[in-house]
Design an enzyme around this catalytic site. Structure first.
Site, PDB file in Angstrom:
ATOM      1  N   ASP A 129       0.866  -1.182   0.000  1.00  0.00           N
ATOM      2  CA  ASP A 129       0.000   0.000   0.000  1.00  0.00           C
ATOM      3  C   ASP A 129       0.898   1.225   0.000  1.00  0.00           C
ATOM      4  O   ASP A 129       2.059   1.169   0.438  1.00  0.00           O
ATOM      5  CB  ASP A 129      -0.917   0.013   1.225  1.00  0.00           C
ATOM      6  CG  ASP A 129      -1.908   1.174   1.185  1.00  0.00           C
ATOM      7  OD1 ASP A 129      -2.763   1.197   0.288  1.00  0.00           O
ATOM      8  OD2 ASP A 129      -1.792   2.069   2.033  1.00  0.00           O
ATOM      9  N   ASP A 171      -2.335  -0.644   6.405  1.00  0.00           N
ATOM     10  CA  ASP A 171      -3.328  -0.986   5.381  1.00  0.00           C
ATOM     11  C   ASP A 171      -2.903  -2.219   4.590  1.00  0.00           C
ATOM     12  O   ASP A 171      -3.751  -3.018   4.168  1.00  0.00           O
ATOM     13  CB  ASP A 171      -3.521   0.194   4.425  1.00  0.00           C
ATOM     14  CG  ASP A 171      -4.341   1.313   5.059  1.00  0.00           C
ATOM     15  OD1 ASP A 171      -4.841   1.111   6.179  1.00  0.00           O
ATOM     16  OD2 ASP A 171      -4.460   2.390   4.446  1.00  0.00           O
ATOM     17  N   HIS A 218      -4.752   3.937   7.390  1.00  0.00           N
ATOM     18  CA  HIS A 218      -4.135   5.068   6.694  1.00  0.00           C
ATOM     19  C   HIS A 218      -2.644   5.196   7.016  1.00  0.00           C
ATOM     20  O   HIS A 218      -2.075   6.284   6.957  1.00  0.00           O
ATOM     21  CB  HIS A 218      -4.874   6.377   6.989  1.00  0.00           C
ATOM     22  CG  HIS A 218      -6.252   6.414   6.406  1.00  0.00           C
ATOM     23  ND1 HIS A 218      -6.502   6.254   5.060  1.00  0.00           N
ATOM     24  CD2 HIS A 218      -7.473   6.570   6.994  1.00  0.00           C
ATOM     25  CE1 HIS A 218      -7.799   6.324   4.841  1.00  0.00           C
ATOM     26  NE2 HIS A 218      -8.420   6.507   5.996  1.00  0.00           N
TER      27      HIS A 218
END
Length: 719
Positions: free
Chosen positions: A533, A679, A674
């Site tokens: 991510d 994530d 976040h």
């Protein structure tokens, strides 16, 4: 097929049937009338048509409303109930069916499903309790194995016969940590040690393959408990002594080698330490010079002055006696220190000739600043005590420098199956006394297992070899040849060792492997994934937004490897908007001094080698990586799976496929939302829970998953 599409097909089919029946009836009625009746009916048609047409429209409206009610209150809720039931039975027993604005019958069915889910959950608790008891015993054995491996002084790596890493300990990871670290000025590194990765990405292939071949030969000849020894150097300069032992599995009533265990001993510090001790011993010898000078001065006076006073003669004799005693004590101290500190295991090992000469050259250059030119054929193997050879030739270089200031050495090795091996060490243009070479050969280097002192001449004699100085004159030479006989083809290719049996019980899925198959046809459960991510400066990669954090975690055989992760902040070299900071919480001050994206991507590319990339809404993250291709030249050609698209395949009737909703639906706890690594971990846990849901729909392989996701309506989104 989506329910909305089915709705319009069903409604169109009913309308078509009704219209067809009405038209057919009118045509039949018209045909049954005679000509006068048809003329009379035509005159009345304008007055009769509005009422049947209005009735038909009313009927169509009523039918459409009933079908819409049927789909919205029965068909779609039933599909949602089916998806909920599959979630309960496959991945999340705590999930409950929640149907809003549906009929009483559907709500009753939802209640029945939820009651069944409660019973299923209780049953699972009972089963889980019994499994926990059995698992406790297994975990205890695994803990013992983990503790044993962690306490071992050397690195341990377990591989299958394809070289895939199945198991390793912390010591092995530490050995290769420096080799996988890259700074701004580094060239691309070698591979990273990790589960499922290839051992050949971190160690030279030839010694491993050669050792495995020897173990196979020993096994087929009936030998057991085999250990093969070799010496390997890393790019970082580490010198490793590698012991390779096989492990076996039963197949069709016979034992076959299914993998091997490597134990890695770092010899670098020992060699460096021995070099320092060598210099200490040399300094100790230098200190003896005073005693020698005293002896020489006393003897010179005694011989030069034959009519010395008796008292003066006595003093000189006393001085000689005192100096000789001191000299004898220091010589004994030097001999013992030299022998015990430079002790090597009395065993021969398989070593590549060019590898051995590189180690010797590096040692001599660093210690004595002598230029060394090693010449050896590629692929030539030696069976000898490489440690003693390194120390002996380094000791020769030290003697040559201290007595004759030799600036350069040329080491030339030739090898043949019939002629044996010859190592010629030459110092062009300089002649040294043969007495110096004799001193070198007889200097104690090591002790054997009984504590007896051994010199280099003894070591070579034990190998049935010879040391031959190349004489230029009667008492000087400019080179020396170390001759070793050819390796006996009938001798053991691997050394047998008796190891005390340890009753360790364990069962790791990593030890099971399928035969080689095409990557796209590998089961989703068996694939190696890297879930990643990114956090960015904004949502528009094509308009200049940049990555400011990259997080990734590996999945091997259905297990998240929390010790194999990337969590890296990145300096975007641009302004970070406050709106973005409010989402990810990364303050711009934290990014100052962090590596830029072109320094991070090479390591990430190595990290994702031979794996499937996974992300939630992967099109967004992949777009950022693709825009870096021109700047960095790094291209990611890995297959990509998107958990958003996979969710839309297994839950086509659900209203949302966001990461938060998906995590709640599948009972995945969100930690570190976040943040890139947080994530990535959540996405990885979601992926593992989506796999059985995909299998329930007949999607078992990577190729099938990619084909299915390409049909998702979300696959058309671009950035």
């Amino acid at each position: 097929m989506k329910p909305s599409f089915k709705y319009w097909i069903f409604l169109g089919a009913i309308y078509f049937a009704i219209i067809s029946i009405i038209v057919a009836s009118l045509i039949g009625s018209w045909a049954s009338l005679n000509e006068s009746q048809q003329i009379a009916l035509s005159d009345m048609l304008s007055k009769l048509t509005p009422f049947p047409l209005l009735g038909a429209i009313t009927v169509f409206f009523i039918i459409g409303a009933l079908i819409n009610l049927l789909f919205n209150d029965y068909i779609v809720p039933i599909l949602k109930l089916a998806e909920s039931a599959r979630i309960i039975s496959s991945v999340n027993p705590k999930h409950r069916a929640q149907i809003k604005n549906s009929s009483k019958e559907i709500q009753y069915l939802a209640d029945i499903i939820n009651q069944s889910a409660d019973a299923f959950s209780e049953l699972q608790k009972d089963v889980a309790g019994k499994i926990a008891v059995a698992q406790a015993t297994l975990d205890e054995e695994r803990t013992r194995l983990a503790a044993l491996m962690s306490e071992l002084p050397h690195g341990v790596i377990v591989c299958n016969t394809d070289g895939q890493v199945l198991l390793y300990n912390q010591q092995a990871q530490e050995l290769f940590k420096e080799d996988s670290t890259q700074t701004a000025n580094d060239t691309p590194t070698r591979g990273i040690l990790g589960l499922g990765r290839s051992i050949f990405s971190i160690l030279e292939r030839d010694p491993i393959v050669h050792g495995l071949e020897m173990l196979h030969k020993c096994h087929t000849s009936g030998r057991t408990k085999m250990v093969n020894n070799s010496m390997i150097t890393l790019r970082t300069g580490l010198c490793l002594r590698v012991n390779m032992a096989p492990f076996f599995t039963e197949q069709d009533g016979t034992q076959i080698i299914s993998g091997f265990v490597l134990t890695l001993e770092d010899m670098t510090r020992q060699i460096e330490s021995d070099s320092r001790r060598d210099m200490l011993i040399q300094s100790l010898i230098d200190e003896q010079q005073k005693d020698l000078d005293d002896i020489r001065d006393s003897i010179t006076n005694i011989l030069g002055r034959p009519k010395l006073d008796p008292e003066e003669l006595y003093n000189y004799r006393k001085k000689i006696d005192h100096a000789s005693q001191s000299l004898h004590a220091k010589a004994n101290e030097a001999r013992m220190n030299y022998a015990h500190h430079l002790r090597a295991l009395s065993q021969n090992e398989n070593v590549l000739a060019h590898n051995l000469l590189e180690i010797i050259s590096k040692n001599i250059t660093e210690r004595f600043s002598i230029k060394v030119t090693p010449l050896a054929p590629k692929g030539a193997w030696l069976q000898l005590d490489s440690y003693s050879m390194v120390q002996a030739i380094s000791h020769l270089a030290g003697l040559l420098q201290s007595h004759s200031h030799v600036p350069e050495l040329i080491m030339t090795l030739t090898s043949g199956e019939e002629s044996g091996t010859e190592l010629v060490i030459a110092w062009p243009g300089i002649e040294v006394q043969l007495e110096l070479l004799e001193t070198w050969q007889l200097t104690p280097l090591i002790t054997d297992t009984n504590g007896n002192l051994l010199n280099f001449k003894d070591t070579i004699n034990n190998l049935s070899g010879r040391i031959i100085p190349t004489a230029e004159t009667e008492d000087s030479c400019s080179s020396v040849t170390i001759s070793l006989p050819p390796i006996d083809k009938n001798q053991r290719l691997a050394i047998q060792t008796e190891v005390e049996h340890r009753p360790v019980s364990y069962e790791f899925d990593l030890f099971k492997r399928d035969e080689w198959q095409e990557f796209s046809q590998i089961s989703l459960r068996k694939l190696t994934y890297v879930v990643f991510d990114t956090e960015t400066t904004g949502l528009n990669p094509s308009r200049g937004d940049e990555i400011i954090q990259l997080g990734a975690i590996r999945i091997v055989n259905g297990q998240l490897l929390y010790h194999e992760v990337i969590d890296q902040l990145i300096d975007p070299k641009r302004f970070v908007p406050h709106e973005s900071v409010a989402i990810h919480g990364i303050q711009p001050a934290l990014l100052l001094g962090q590596p830029t994206i072109d320094k991070v991507l090479p390591h990430f590319q190595t990290f994702v080698e031979n794996s499937v990339l996974v992300a939630h809404n992967a099109a967004f993250d992949m777009r950022f990586l693709q825009l870096q291709e021109e700047k960095t030249g790094i291209v990611f050609e890995n297959p990509v799976l998107d958990t958003l698209l996979l969710s839309s395949i297994v839950h086509p009737n659900q209203d949302s496929h966001s990461l938060d909703v998906l995590a709640e639906r599948l009972n995945v706890t969100i930690v570190g939302r976040h943040t890139a690594l947080g994530d990535a971990i959540v996405t990885g846990e979601i992926l593992l829970k989506l796999v059985p849901l995909l299998e329930a729909q007949g999607i078992y392989t990577l190729a099938e998953a990619l084909t299915a996701t390409s049909q998702s309506p979300f696959a058309k989104v671009s950035y």
